[in-house]
Enzyme design. Structure first.
Site, short mmCIF file in Angstrom:
data_model
loop_
_atom_site.label_atom_id
_atom_site.label_comp_id
_atom_site.label_asym_id
_atom_site.label_seq_id
_atom_site.Cartn_x
_atom_site.Cartn_y
_atom_site.Cartn_z
N GLY A 12 0.84 -1.20 0.00
CA GLY A 12 0.00 0.00 0.00
C GLY A 12 0.87 1.25 0.00
N ASP A 34 1.39 -8.34 -1.79
CA ASP A 34 0.11 -7.84 -1.28
C ASP A 34 -0.99 -8.85 -1.61
OD1 ASP A 34 -0.76 -4.75 -0.37
OD2 ASP A 34 -2.42 -6.00 -1.06
N ARG A 89 -5.89 4.12 17.00
CA ARG A 89 -5.03 3.00 16.60
C ARG A 89 -5.57 1.69 17.17
NH1 ARG A 89 -0.99 7.09 17.03
NH2 ARG A 89 0.15 7.28 15.07
N ARG A 152 9.68 13.37 13.15
CA ARG A 152 8.64 14.42 13.13
C ARG A 152 9.08 15.57 14.04
NH1 ARG A 152 3.44 10.27 13.06
NH2 ARG A 152 3.05 10.52 10.83
N HIS A 176 3.64 4.28 20.64
CA HIS A 176 3.36 5.08 19.44
C HIS A 176 1.90 5.54 19.48
CE1 HIS A 176 3.99 6.52 15.43
NE2 HIS A 176 3.13 5.70 14.89
N1 NAD Z 1 4.35 2.54 12.72
C1 NAD Z 1 4.13 3.70 12.17
O1 NAD Z 1 4.70 4.72 12.55
C2 NAD Z 1 3.15 3.80 11.02
C3 NAD Z 1 3.16 4.89 10.16
C4 NAD Z 1 2.29 4.89 9.07
C5 NAD Z 1 1.40 3.83 8.89
N2 NAD Z 1 1.39 2.81 9.77
C6 NAD Z 1 0.51 1.65 9.60
O2 NAD Z 1 1.02 0.89 8.52
C7 NAD Z 1 -0.05 0.15 7.93
C8 NAD Z 1 -0.07 0.40 6.43
O3 NAD Z 1 -0.43 1.75 6.14
P1 NAD Z 1 -0.69 2.19 4.64
O4 NAD Z 1 -0.99 3.62 4.66
O5 NAD Z 1 0.37 1.66 3.75
O6 NAD Z 1 -2.04 1.38 4.35
P2 NAD Z 1 -2.56 0.83 2.94
O7 NAD Z 1 -3.99 0.46 3.17
O8 NAD Z 1 -2.22 1.75 1.85
O9 NAD Z 1 -1.70 -0.50 2.73
C9 NAD Z 1 -1.88 -1.67 3.46
C10 NAD Z 1 -1.78 -2.82 2.49
O10 NAD Z 1 -1.80 -4.06 3.21
C11 NAD Z 1 -2.43 -4.99 2.35
N3 NAD Z 1 -2.84 -6.16 3.10
C12 NAD Z 1 -3.92 -6.32 3.91
N4 NAD Z 1 -3.92 -7.56 4.39
C13 NAD Z 1 -2.85 -8.20 3.91
C14 NAD Z 1 -2.31 -9.50 4.07
N5 NAD Z 1 -2.91 -10.41 4.84
N6 NAD Z 1 -1.18 -9.82 3.41
C15 NAD Z 1 -0.56 -8.91 2.61
N7 NAD Z 1 -1.02 -7.66 2.42
C16 NAD Z 1 -2.14 -7.30 3.07
C17 NAD Z 1 -3.59 -4.21 1.76
O11 NAD Z 1 -4.09 -4.84 0.58
C18 NAD Z 1 -2.94 -2.86 1.49
O12 NAD Z 1 -2.45 -2.76 0.17
C19 NAD Z 1 -1.31 0.60 8.68
O13 NAD Z 1 -1.58 -0.32 9.71
C20 NAD Z 1 -0.92 1.94 9.26
O14 NAD Z 1 -1.69 2.29 10.38
C21 NAD Z 1 2.26 2.78 10.82
#
Ligand code: NAD
Length: 310
Positions: A12, A34, A89, A152, A176
């Protein structure tokens, strides 16, 4: 020399951004996996066609087949659902735990030696889940959390002082999330000059507050999805630190086993990243107030951990 291999599970917004940065650094061969059929292949192909511009010399490929991730050196897990406006979250918890259990099991089946970086939220809980479910040593399960909170704060301080963000040094530890994050403002400095000499107290408080709320600020502006440029960029730095054995210091979520007086809980603390993953946890002296806040964050994370079946 054999090229290294990095697989990104979840292609994603964040996953693709990590891949793009790694390609621009020519850091490794990259597999984007994915569940969304075609999407990872499309992004992989698009990025591959940027190779002449990026100076990238390897393989970038999208897939939904774990066999292609075989023998990865590093696996970055971003799979899950992202936060939407008004969603905490913790709301993401149950879906993302199921996804994490499935992903980590399949990923290490094909890459038993890999170092894992967890990004999916809630990241402290999911890093903990990945550690418990995988049975891997804790140095190989790294949560990307304080890492992002720190850059940040670094950027906000740089803007306020009017200096390069590269000259700002900060450390944000804890969980976080807005309330349990612990920006160590007393340690923040610009090339060794304490920020207290450069900014007044109310500005420092404002920057700390903005850091706590930085994720939510972006979610409310984007409307759909959450931050991905900064998370992607800093994750690629973490991957590079591991691949090149740089011994860089980041604030990462790691399973704590007595460090900082905390047991059986996963939180961000300062660590050294190198070829073994988390090679050292840096245990620094905290003030009494900071220690209390870190322990409160641990208690809060533990409350959630206690509700999940691992
Ligand atoms: N830790 C951090 O600081 C931080 C920062 C930003 C985002 N995040 C988290 O990271 C995650 C991804 O964010 P994003 O903006 O890329 O979301 P997104 O929805 O764009 O991407 C997530 C992807 O995961 C895929 N997916 C779902 N289930 C799956 C599986 N079983 N196997 C493989 N792929 C699978 C989806 O199809 C999607 O393409 C979210 O949980 C978000 O909250 C964390």
């Amino acid at each position: 020399m054999k090229r290294r291999k990095v697989s990104i599970i979840g292609a994603g917004a964040v996953g693709a951004t990590v891949a793009q940065h790694l390609a621009q650094k020519d850091a490794a061969d990259i597999i984007l996996l994915d569940v969304r059929e075609g999407m990872s292949q499309g992004k992989g192909l698009d990025m591959l066609q940027a190779s002449p511009v990026y100076g990238f010399n390897g393989i970038i490929e999208g897939t939904s087949d774990y066999a292609l991730t075989s023998n990865s050196d590093v696996i970055v897990i971003t799979a899950g659902i992202a936060r939407k406006p008004g969603m905490s979250r913790k709301d993401l918890l149950s879906t993302n735990i199921k996804i994490m259990k499935d992903v980590i099991t399949k990923a290490i089946e094909y890459s038993p030696e890999a170092i894992i970086i967890v990004i999916s939220n809630p990241v402290d809980i999911l890093t903990h889940t990945a550690y418990k479910v995988s049975g891997l040593p804790r140095n190989r399960i790294i949560g990307m959390s304080g890492t992002l909170d720190s850059i940040r704060l670094q950027s906000f301080i740089a803007q306020a002082v009017g200096v390069s963000a590269s000259d700002v040094v900060v450390m944000v530890i804890g969980a976080h999330g807005k309330d349990n994050m612990l920006p160590l403002m007393r340690l923040a400095n610009v090339k060794g000059i304490p920020i207290q000499e450069l900014l007044d107290e109310s500005t420092i408080e404002r920057l700390e507050k903005r850091t706590r709320e930085a994720g939510a600020e972006i979610v409310s502006l984007l409307k759909i999805g959450s931050a991905f440029y900064a998370p992607g960029a800093i994750t690629a730095e973490m991957v590079e630190a591991i691949l090149k054995d740089k011994k860089r210091v980041f604030s990462c979520a790691v399973f704590l086993n007595g460090e900082y007086g905390i047991n059986d809980c996963t939180l961000a603390v300062p660590v050294v990243l190198g070829k073994e993953g988390i090679e050292r946890i840096l245990e620094i002296n905290l003030t009494e107030e900071e220690r209390m806040r870190l322990h409160a964050a641990a208690e809060d994370v533990k409350k959630t951990i206690d509700t999940i079946e691992l």
